[in-house]
Design an enzyme around this catalytic site. Structure first.
Site: not given
Ligand code: PGA
Ligand code: ZN
Length: 416
Positions: A204, A332
């Site tokens: 990231e 998410k």
């Molecule tokens: P991931 O990580 O998108 O690889 O799941 C982001 C998070 O865990 O917040």
């Molecule tokens: Zn997370």
């Protein structure tokens, strides 16, 4: 005025890890066009919506041609003629097209791209920005948590903890918040260079975690804040995503060759939480470790955040608030599979007095939906990775545009 969908199209495009993903494009009778692209996680929860991938030899099985075909053959015929502003109805239609709540037939990536495309097209059709369609009363921009060091599954497990973030506390605008974090990011880069050769970045865009262990990483970040002229704990706090599911073993948590019992592990985190200005700690325990989450809420000074533990599920959020008094819920869209389901999980958090953190994934694209969802849903926090790399800055820059064009000067108050 109802503006029916006349065209739904999908194609395979690329994400920030060089992996394919699904893009969906929608057009209405009125000529509105919108797009949505599904992001992808690396540390995924076992209960989140399942991605449909092709399997086979191409791209190590990660292709998304099957997902594209699902959109063209199954979703498009079901959506043609439906008013684009009926997000709830369309998302319910998507729910009805797959009898598996985890979306194993249609694919969570498929439904996420479709649902986001519908949201964007509806905003274009209504001639308002997406954030304003989701929450016309938005009066503040969510306060960002921004990655300084990447770790865990995003950095070949160089250190166990996945995400070391800065959380600007004294900044009062999004522009100041981003600027404070950028100063800190650069300062930490300078400190790492003084230690030796630069090692590049994690998934990231956070600095590669060329550190001895968790404590060393925390000390480095505090030093970086001070070098950049900020008072740790006053001007800027730390936010951690432990992503503990990734190193959970049957007997407890395995770090650096040592296995900690759940209780020992939470006590280890409690010591960090007492020693460093850590405002929030995400997934301190594994996705099935109910006891670990309870102990974390009891023993950590920091606010406990649920991600893999909640998987953006309305019921799990409500239950975790009741049973564990969890402090914040990560939201998410692609964990839930549709915008409506994610909105329901965010609403459940609000109703239970749990803070809302809208988050991107480690595999991202230029899609900026998350900036609009976070603002429109009045999220407390928005987290999209570091202050570098185009797929991350696309979201930060969109938040700057939203604040600027809407004249929103306030940032959400800090949590923790
Ligand atoms: P991931 O990580 O998108 O690889 O799941 C982001 C998070 O865990 O917040
Ligand atoms: Zn997370």
């Amino acid at each position: 005025m109802s503006d029916p969908i006349v065209y739904v199209h999908a194609r395979e495009v690329w994400d920030s890890r060089g992996l394919p993903t699904v893009e969906v494009e929608i057009m209405t009778a009125g000529g509105a066009i919108g797009r949505g692209i599904a992001p992808a996680g690396a540390s995924t929860g076992r209960r989140e919506a399942i991605e449909l991938r092709d399997g086979g030899r191409r791209l190590g099985g990660r292709g998304t041609r099957k997902a594209v075909a699902q959109v063209m053959e199954v979703v498009a015929p079901a959506l043609r003629g439906i008013a684009v502003d009926d997000q709830a109805g369309i998302d319910a239609t998507l729910d009805g097209l797959d009898d598996d709540p985890q979306r194993s037939h249609l694919g969570g990536n498929t439904t996420t791209a479709v649902s986001l495309a519908v949201a964007h097209t509806a905003a274009v059709s209504a001639e308002v920005p997406l954030w304003a369609r989701l929450g016309a009363d938005a009066t503040f921009i969510p306060r960002p948590q921004i990655q300084i060091l990447g770790g865990g599954a995003h950095a070949a497990n160089r250190v166990a903890v996945q995400d070391f973030m800065a959380y600007p506390l004294s900044a009062t605008t999004i522009t100041d918040a981003l600027s404070h974090v950028a100063e800190t990011y650069l300062a930490v880069g300078d400190l790492l260079r003084r230690r030796g050769e630069p090692r590049g970045v994690a998934d990231e865009g956070g600095h590669w975690p060329e550190v001895a262990d968790t404590r060393d990483a925390l000390q480095l970040i505090v030093e970086g804040m001070e070098l950049a002229g900020f008072r740790p704990g006053t001007d800027m706090g730390i936010a951690l995503d432990i992503a503990a599911t990734q190193f959970k073993v049957e007997e407890g948590y395995c770090i650096g060759g040592r296995v900690y019992s759940t209780e020992e592990w939470i006590d280890e985190l409690a010591a960090f939480s007492a020693e460093f200005p850590i405002a929030t700690i995400e997934d301190p325990a594994g996705e099935d470790d109910s006891l670990g989450m309870t102990l974390a809420v009891e023993r950590l000074k920091s606010v406990v955040v649920g991600d893999d533990f909640l998987v953006t599920d309305e019921r799990r959020v409500t239950e975790a608030a009741r049973q564990h008094q969890i402090g914040a819920a990560l939201i998410k869209v692609n964990q839930a599979g549709t915008v409506s389901r994610a909105a329901a999980a965010a609403a459940a958090a609000r109703a239970a007095d749990v803070a809302v953190i809208v988050s991107a994934r480690s595999g991202e694209t230029e899609d900026v939906s998350v900036a609009h969802l976070a603002t429109g849903w009045n999220a407390d926090v928005v987290k999209v990775g570091s202050i570098t790399r185009g797929e991350r800055t696309a979201k930060w820059n969109e938040l700057i545009r939203i604040a600027d064009t809407a004249g929103i000067t306030r940032l959400a108050p800090p949590i923790g």
